[in-house]
Design an enzyme around this catalytic site. Structure first.
Site, short mmCIF file in Angstrom:
data_model
loop_
_atom_site.label_atom_id
_atom_site.label_comp_id
_atom_site.label_asym_id
_atom_site.label_seq_id
_atom_site.Cartn_x
_atom_site.Cartn_y
_atom_site.Cartn_z
N SER A 1 2.17 114.81 -2.50
CA SER A 1 2.78 114.59 -1.37
C SER A 1 1.24 114.80 -0.33
O SER A 1 0.46 115.55 -0.36
CB SER A 1 3.89 115.71 -0.67
OG SER A 1 3.81 116.72 -0.47
N ASP A 2 1.12 113.79 0.02
CA ASP A 2 1.01 113.98 1.36
C ASP A 2 1.22 115.28 2.61
O ASP A 2 3.08 115.69 2.31
CB ASP A 2 0.82 113.05 3.02
CG ASP A 2 -0.06 112.78 3.64
OD1 ASP A 2 -1.04 113.63 4.19
OD2 ASP A 2 -0.12 111.21 4.14
N TRP A 3 0.20 115.36 3.69
CA TRP A 3 0.93 117.31 4.06
C TRP A 3 2.33 116.90 5.09
O TRP A 3 1.75 116.12 5.95
CB TRP A 3 -0.39 117.59 5.14
CG TRP A 3 -1.25 118.59 4.39
CD1 TRP A 3 -2.09 119.74 4.51
CD2 TRP A 3 -1.72 117.90 2.85
NE1 TRP A 3 -3.35 120.42 3.30
CE2 TRP A 3 -2.10 119.12 2.32
CE3 TRP A 3 -1.83 116.94 1.68
CZ2 TRP A 3 -3.06 118.98 0.81
CZ3 TRP A 3 -2.28 117.38 0.86
CH2 TRP A 3 -3.35 118.42 0.34
N GLY A 4 3.15 117.49 4.57
CA GLY A 4 4.73 117.18 4.78
C GLY A 4 5.03 115.80 5.00
O GLY A 4 6.14 115.64 5.58
#
Length: 752
Positions: A278-281
């Site tokens: 995932s992208d961060w968050g």
């Protein structure tokens, strides 16, 4: 018996191994890199996973705290020390020291030079490797759909084919150093506005939505395949080890739990064998994300995956087989590139700079685009052009360090854009400094006004001794960053007014544009005193030497635009949406395709760029690809970790041959661009880019150029049959120097 698919994989793997020794002589492979195939790496990952208990396996599906932007759990009892994930596409980022701030993607793409695509990536990969980073969080390949998108500078422009070629060679350059590349942001992440918003912001009338939402990119199947999936498909074929899913939703479902895009398109259709992080968050849910195709949640502080999946397995909400698959996908990339054998220890402050400033300068210079050159005002002749006035705060350094460069309140030359893609430079040379050094060596007279809002000083400079015969250089800029989109397409600090003011007094005004992506130039571009315009783009730390080399003819500019520059902002046909639905109603008619379809004349066409010399084209020949050339072409692009899948889409099928001659008086380069017109059945734009090559020639020299069309290049996505189809009919082959029909040099066709 072995099934057809298994047989093809075995045969393909054998061919890779046979070719590998030949390939290595052409690739810049790190000496300690242990080459493995995907089958070998997956087998090793499965063996490792068999030794883990359920808690350990689930814990590895989520990031943990550590020194890097993202960290994978270590398993000391198995001598596994964990893994480090670190930004950015343009070098080792997140504020670490002693790393090169490399030329961003948008400038690299403007070189239109595959050799430079690869060499940049090799240098980037060596720095990640040297610091002990396992996964480099790049390349970024989102399409420049919206001119105001804050992250356009990280990507490769507005065309999927050009973006795909950039992505391909970036991945192989980085992974040849033993570092896993991460293709991002998957998928349709073409704006920053509303990339994250709380449900409270839009009311409580949306049932069953218990997570933070993002805007939804809504598009049809043909558009997905032919535009936005294209560079990711090229990444998979290159053998990319990791893919990062994005913040946004796609057709109403979050990208990091989207079964259609992650499982169906990526892992099944493209036969992708690596992991999805995932992208961060960007992870919105736990089990739903894991079932939807997400393999590891980053940075892992949300508690959605990791140890929380143990209970889900025990309850039967998710199978242990799926958990195993997630970890196998994560670790297979690790084994694929030999990171289990002698990989450097992690030290983010280790000096890895080497002499990478050299390749940085080469790419920076090669990506500069000459847009206007009235009466050959450029290059300057140091024996005649002795007197210069420099204007604009974009010529010098920021008033508050490199990181603040480009912000309106701090000014200064811009070397990169902002956000997670930014790399802290160890140094950066601004244009004014480089010009002053040139003045010292060539005995020039230089005067400058860096404070561009002080029009009293600017006006007084026009009365200076020798001004009437001077050349005036006006530096303007436009900055953007992750986290927000640009408000307009105008230069910072009222740069248009600065240009018009100087041009109204200086008969030879040359404008240098230091911009993250598209600008509107209409306020002054037709001014008779604006005799030269140079698009310096995003040139990184070697900006000053690069622009001076071009201005004074030590380097003949050969860069080409990777987007269209419109006369009116509305001419683009797309823009940032302020609502929570971004509807891609333009379909495949994006950028130059849109301008062609609607007969809109831009200011400067996609692919456009001038030179200090001239070229001619002749002898266009179209033929079916020979087996010898197929072998040669595949040899150049093959790696043990490459993953073209079992389809024949990446097989060469046609050769397009022609001759280019440098008819001018100086050494230079041209970029022949192959545009293809499809039969009506395909419902394609009037022409689409399907080939290019930057050709370097001495004065009077000629060269035979061969561009290759792969099966995919002549196919269209059939939404009924759900596969790539070659239409029957005539295919028009156009050899041009831009997307402008007036720049077409050769034309022919082949029939299928």
């Amino acid at each position: 018996m072995v099934g057809n698919r298994g047989f093809i994989i075995i045969i393909t793997s054998f061919i890779w191994l046979v070719w590998l020794s030949m390939v290595n002589s052409h690739s810049n492979v790190h000496s300690q890199y242990t080459r493995r195939t995907w089958d070998q790496a997956i087998a090793m990952a499965k063996s490792f996973v068999q030794q883990l208990n359920l808690t350990e396996k689930c814990s590895m599906t989520s990031g943990v705290k550590g020194h890097c932007a993202g960290n994978v759990l270590s398993i000391p009892r198995l001598n596994f020390t964990g893994m480090c994930f670190q930004d950015s596409p343009s070098g080792v980022g997140d504020g670490v020291l002693y790393a090169t701030a490399f030329v961003p993607g948008i400038q690299t793409a403007a070189t239109w030079d595959r050799d430079l695509f690869y060499k940049r990536a090799v240098a980037i990969g060596r720095e990640f490797y040297g610091k002990g980073v396992h996964f480099a969080l790049g390349p970024m390949m989102n399409i420049d759909r919206n001119a105001r998108h804050g992250r356009n500078w990280e990507g490769f422009g507005a065309d999927p084919y050009l973006s795909g070629e950039n992505a391909f060679f970036y991945i192989q350059g980085v992974q040849d150093q033993g570092v896993v590349a991460t293709a991002k942001h998957y998928i349709c992440n073409e704006q920053e506005t509303n990339r994250i918003y709380d449900l409270q912001d839009i009311g409580n009338n949306m049932p069953n939505m218990n997570y933070i939402r993002s805007y939804s990119a809504n598009l049809d199947d043909k558009t997905m395949h032919e535009i936005y999936l294209w560079p990711f498909a090229s990444s998979v074929a290159a053998g990319v080890g990791s893919i990062m899913c994005s913040y946004n939703e796609v057709n109403g479902t979050p990208a990091c739990q989207n079964d259609k895009t992650l499982n169906k398109l990526l892992k099944e259709e493209l036969e992708y064998r690596g992991n999805v992080m995932s992208d961060w968050g960007a992870t919105k849910t736990g089990v739903q994300s894991a079932l939807g195709g997400l393999d590891i949640d980053m940075p892992g502080t949300d508690g959605l995956m990791g140890i929380s999946l143990v209970e889900a397995v025990q309850k039967g909400t998710i199978s242990e087989e799926r958990i195993n698959d997630m970890i196998v996908r994560l670790l297979s990339s690790y084994y694929l590139l030999g990171q289990d054998q002698g990989y450097p220890t992690l030290d983010l402050e280790r000096d890895v700079l080497g002499d990478h400033y050299k390749i940085n300068r080469q790419i920076s210079t090669a990506g500069i685009v000459l847009l206007k050159n009235t009466n050959n005002i450029l290059p300057f002749n140091i024996t005649m052009d002795k007197n210069f006035f420099i204007y604009g705060d974009a010529a010098g350094q920021s008033r508050q360090g490199f990181g603040a460069a480009g912000l309106a309140q701090h000014g200064g030359a811009i070397y990169q854009g902002g956000g997670s893609g930014y790399v802290e430079p160890t140094y950066a040379i601004d244009p004014l400094t480089a010009l002053l050094l040139k003045s010292r060596d060539a005995h020039l007279q230089i005067r400058y006004v860096a404070e561009q809002s002080d029009y009293i000083i600017i006006e007084s400079s026009f009365k200076s001794r020798g001004f009437s015969t001077a050349k005036c250089l006006v530096f303007i800029s436009a900055f953007s960053s992750e986290g927000f989109d640009r408000l307009d397409l105008l230069p910072s600090n009222n740069g248009d007014l600065l240009v018009k003011t100087v041009a109204s007094h200086c008969a030879n005004t040359i404008v240098v544009i230091n911009s993250v992506s598209q600008l509107n130039l209409e306020a002054w571009i037709d001014h008779p005193n604006v005799t030269g315009v140079v698009w310096s783009g995003m040139p990184a730390s070697e900006y000053g030497p690069a622009i001076v080399d071009v201005l004074f003819g030590d380097y003949n500019p050969g860069g080409k635009l990777v987007f269209t520059l419109a006369k009116k902002n509305s001419d683009y046909g797309t823009d940032i949406t302020l609502s929570f639905n971004s509807n891609y109603i333009e379909g495949v008619f994006l950028d130059y395709r849109h301008f062609d379809k609607n007969n809109i004349s831009p200011r400067y066409h996609f692919g456009y760029g001038l030179s200090y010399t001239t070229f001619s084209f002749s002898q266009l020949i179209i033929s079916k690809t020979t087996k010898h050339y197929q072998h040669q072409q595949q040899q150049q692009r093959m790696r043990s970790y490459a993953n073209p899948g079992t389809s024949t889409l990446y097989e060469p099928i046609y050769e397009i041959r022609f001759t280019v001659i440098n008819t001018g008086k100086v050494y230079g380069s041209e970029v022949p661009q192959l545009y293809l017109g499809f039969p009506s059945e395909a419902e394609e734009p009037p022409k689409v880019l399907r080939g290019f090559q930057r050709v370097y020639l001495a004065a009077g020299e000629s060269k035979s150029v061969t561009l290759v069309l792969l099966q995919k290049d002549i196919s269209y996505w059939n939404v009924i049959n759900q596969k790539w189809i070659i239409a029957s009919g005539n295919y028009t082959v156009l050899i041009s120097t831009s997307a402008n029909n007036a720049d077409i040099k050769l034309q022919s066709f082949f029939k299928i």
